[in-house]
Write a protein that holds these residues in place. Structure first.
Motif, PDB file in Angstrom:
ATOM      1  N   LEU A  22       0.810  -1.220   0.000  1.00 35.04           N
ATOM      2  CA  LEU A  22       0.000   0.000   0.000  1.00 35.04           C
ATOM      3  C   LEU A  22       0.843   1.269   0.000  1.00 35.04           C
ATOM      4  N   THR A  23       1.981   1.214   0.637  1.00 29.12           N
ATOM      5  CA  THR A  23       2.810   2.419   0.791  1.00 29.12           C
ATOM      6  C   THR A  23       3.959   2.470  -0.207  1.00 29.12           C
ATOM      7  N   ASP A  24       3.916   1.643  -1.224  1.00 30.43           N
ATOM      8  CA  ASP A  24       4.923   1.663  -2.281  1.00 30.43           C
ATOM      9  C   ASP A  24       4.326   2.363  -3.504  1.00 30.43           C
ATOM     10  N   PRO A  25       4.884   3.507  -3.899  1.00 31.76           N
ATOM     11  CA  PRO A  25       4.298   4.265  -5.003  1.00 31.76           C
ATOM     12  C   PRO A  25       4.400   3.577  -6.358  1.00 31.76           C
ATOM     13  N   VAL A  26       5.259   2.581  -6.495  1.00 32.77           N
ATOM     14  CA  VAL A  26       5.374   1.860  -7.761  1.00 32.77           C
ATOM     15  C   VAL A  26       4.426   0.659  -7.780  1.00 32.77           C
ATOM     16  N   LEU A  27       4.448  -0.136  -6.732  1.00 35.99           N
ATOM     17  CA  LEU A  27       3.607  -1.334  -6.696  1.00 35.99           C
ATOM     18  C   LEU A  27       2.122  -0.997  -6.638  1.00 35.99           C
ATOM     19  N   ASN A  28       1.737  -0.072  -5.756  1.00 32.04           N
ATOM     20  CA  ASN A  28       0.333   0.258  -5.562  1.00 32.04           C
ATOM     21  C   ASN A  28      -0.078   1.471  -6.383  1.00 32.04           C
ATOM     22  N   GLY A  29       0.821   2.361  -6.659  1.00 32.66           N
ATOM     23  CA  GLY A  29       0.489   3.532  -7.438  1.00 32.66           C
ATOM     24  C   GLY A  29       0.324   4.798  -6.636  1.00 32.66           C
ATOM     25  N   GLY A  30       0.215   4.714  -5.312  1.00 34.40           N
ATOM     26  CA  GLY A  30       0.227   5.962  -4.584  1.00 34.40           C
ATOM     27  C   GLY A  30      -0.743   6.166  -3.461  1.00 34.40           C
ATOM     28  N   GLY A  31      -0.583   5.503  -2.367  1.00 37.21           N
ATOM     29  CA  GLY A  31      -1.244   5.833  -1.117  1.00 37.21           C
ATOM     30  C   GLY A  31      -2.757   5.922  -1.161  1.00 37.21           C
ATOM     31  N   ALA A  32      -3.289   6.838  -0.344  1.00 39.31           N
ATOM     32  CA  ALA A  32      -4.740   6.974  -0.180  1.00 39.31           C
ATOM     33  C   ALA A  32      -5.432   7.389  -1.473  1.00 39.31           C
ATOM     34  N   GLU A  33      -4.729   8.133  -2.307  1.00 37.07           N
ATOM     35  CA  GLU A  33      -5.310   8.586  -3.575  1.00 37.07           C
ATOM     36  C   GLU A  33      -5.756   7.391  -4.423  1.00 37.07           C
ATOM     37  N   ILE A  34      -4.945   6.340  -4.433  1.00 33.38           N
ATOM     38  CA  ILE A  34      -5.280   5.138  -5.196  1.00 33.38           C
ATOM     39  C   ILE A  34      -6.089   4.174  -4.339  1.00 33.38           C
ATOM     40  N   ASP A  35      -5.657   3.946  -3.102  1.00 27.71           N
ATOM     41  CA  ASP A  35      -6.317   2.993  -2.216  1.00 27.71           C
ATOM     42  C   ASP A  35      -7.797   3.325  -2.036  1.00 27.71           C
ATOM     43  N   PHE A  36      -8.117   4.579  -1.749  1.00 24.36           N
ATOM     44  CA  PHE A  36      -9.507   4.959  -1.528  1.00 24.36           C
ATOM     45  C   PHE A  36     -10.127   5.715  -2.692  1.00 24.36           C
ATOM     46  N   GLY A  37      -9.325   6.350  -3.526  1.00 19.37           N
ATOM     47  CA  GLY A  37      -9.869   7.021  -4.704  1.00 19.37           C
ATOM     48  C   GLY A  37     -10.533   6.048  -5.664  1.00 19.37           C
ATOM     49  N   CYS A  38     -10.040   4.803  -5.671  1.00 18.61           N
ATOM     50  CA  CYS A  38     -10.600   3.813  -6.606  1.00 18.61           C
ATOM     51  C   CYS A  38     -12.058   3.519  -6.291  1.00 18.61           C
ATOM     52  N   TYR A  39     -12.436   3.501  -5.017  1.00 17.72           N
ATOM     53  CA  TYR A  39     -13.832   3.211  -4.667  1.00 17.72           C
ATOM     54  C   TYR A  39     -14.758   4.304  -5.191  1.00 17.72           C
ATOM     55  N   GLY A  40     -14.370   5.542  -4.975  1.00 15.20           N
ATOM     56  CA  GLY A  40     -15.196   6.648  -5.455  1.00 15.20           C
ATOM     57  C   GLY A  40     -15.290   6.680  -6.967  1.00 15.20           C
ATOM     58  N   ALA A  41     -14.158   6.486  -7.653  1.00 17.30           N
ATOM     59  CA  ALA A  41     -14.171   6.486  -9.118  1.00 17.30           C
ATOM     60  C   ALA A  41     -15.015   5.326  -9.647  1.00 17.30           C
ATOM     61  N   ASN A  42     -14.953   4.179  -8.982  1.00 18.99           N
ATOM     62  CA  ASN A  42     -15.745   3.011  -9.373  1.00 18.99           C
ATOM     63  C   ASN A  42     -17.238   3.297  -9.224  1.00 18.99           C
TER      64      ASN A  42
END
Length: 195
Positions: A22-42
């Motif tokens: 979750l905290t690796d910007p390459v593996l996950n793509g970038g913290g809360a923006e990706i972790d929780f932004g994906c739910y809203g965008a979905n």
């Protein structure tokens, strides 16, 4: 408006392997923006029936450098559509975890306080309203379990409509929105999406 967040993965005690991802910007793509932004965008892609936003504007910051040294842990993403605007707020800084949504229309508002509790308020005058409270049941199988649904889709037992919450079309647009959000936050500018 879609809100998703909690105290942060380290503070809620996720296992080390998940925390590292979750905290690796390459593996996950970038913290809360990706972790929780994906739910809203979905949810918004589904709600807007696959309509691509015209533009994406995002800000993100890091408030817990000691816990999230490589990624941003606070994010606000604004989506502009032809006839709507949407706000996605994802945070690893909230004292109480939440996953909720507010939908404002011309005559009322729907509050999805969680996956079961809905409040529908119909406007009366300036600040008055008539409220209906609904309790949603658990979804029927296989929709009540993501792995069972995935299995049913693979076996051809369920065909997902385009832009369903679980569809490839929806999730490809989610990735496009999140990539634009990362670019917007990094460049401090609005990103126009192309058709």
């Amino acid at each position: 408006m879609v809100h998703d967040g909690h105290k942060g993965p380290k503070k809620i005690g996720v296992n080390k392997e998940f925390l590292d991802w979750l905290t690796d910007p390459v593996l996950n793509g970038g913290g809360a923006e990706i972790d929780f932004g994906c739910y809203g965008a979905n949810l918004l892609t589904w709600f807007m029936d696959g309509q691509r936003p015209n533009s994406v504007t995002a800000i993100s910051t890091q408030l817990q450098a000691e816990n999230n040294p490589k990624v941003q842990d606070e994010s606000i993403i604004l989506l502009q559509y032809d006839d709507a605007v949407a706000i996605i707020q994802g945070s690893w800084n909230w004292p109480i975890g939440r996953k909720d949504m507010e939908i404002y229309g011309l005559e009322g508002v729907v509050y999805a306080d969680n996956r079961h509790d809905l409040r529908i308020r119909i406007s009366e005058g300036y600040d008055g309203y008539d409220e209906e409270v609904l309790k949603l049941e658990e979804r029927a199988a296989p929709y009540d379990d993501p792995f069972a649904l995935f299995t049913a889709v693979i076996r051809g037992e369920v065909e997902l409509p385009a832009y369903d919450l679980n569809s490839l079309e929806n999730n490809l647009l989610v990735v496009e929105i999140l990539e634009a959000a990362k670019e917007s936050a990094a460049q401090n500018k609005t990103i126009e999406l192309q058709e």
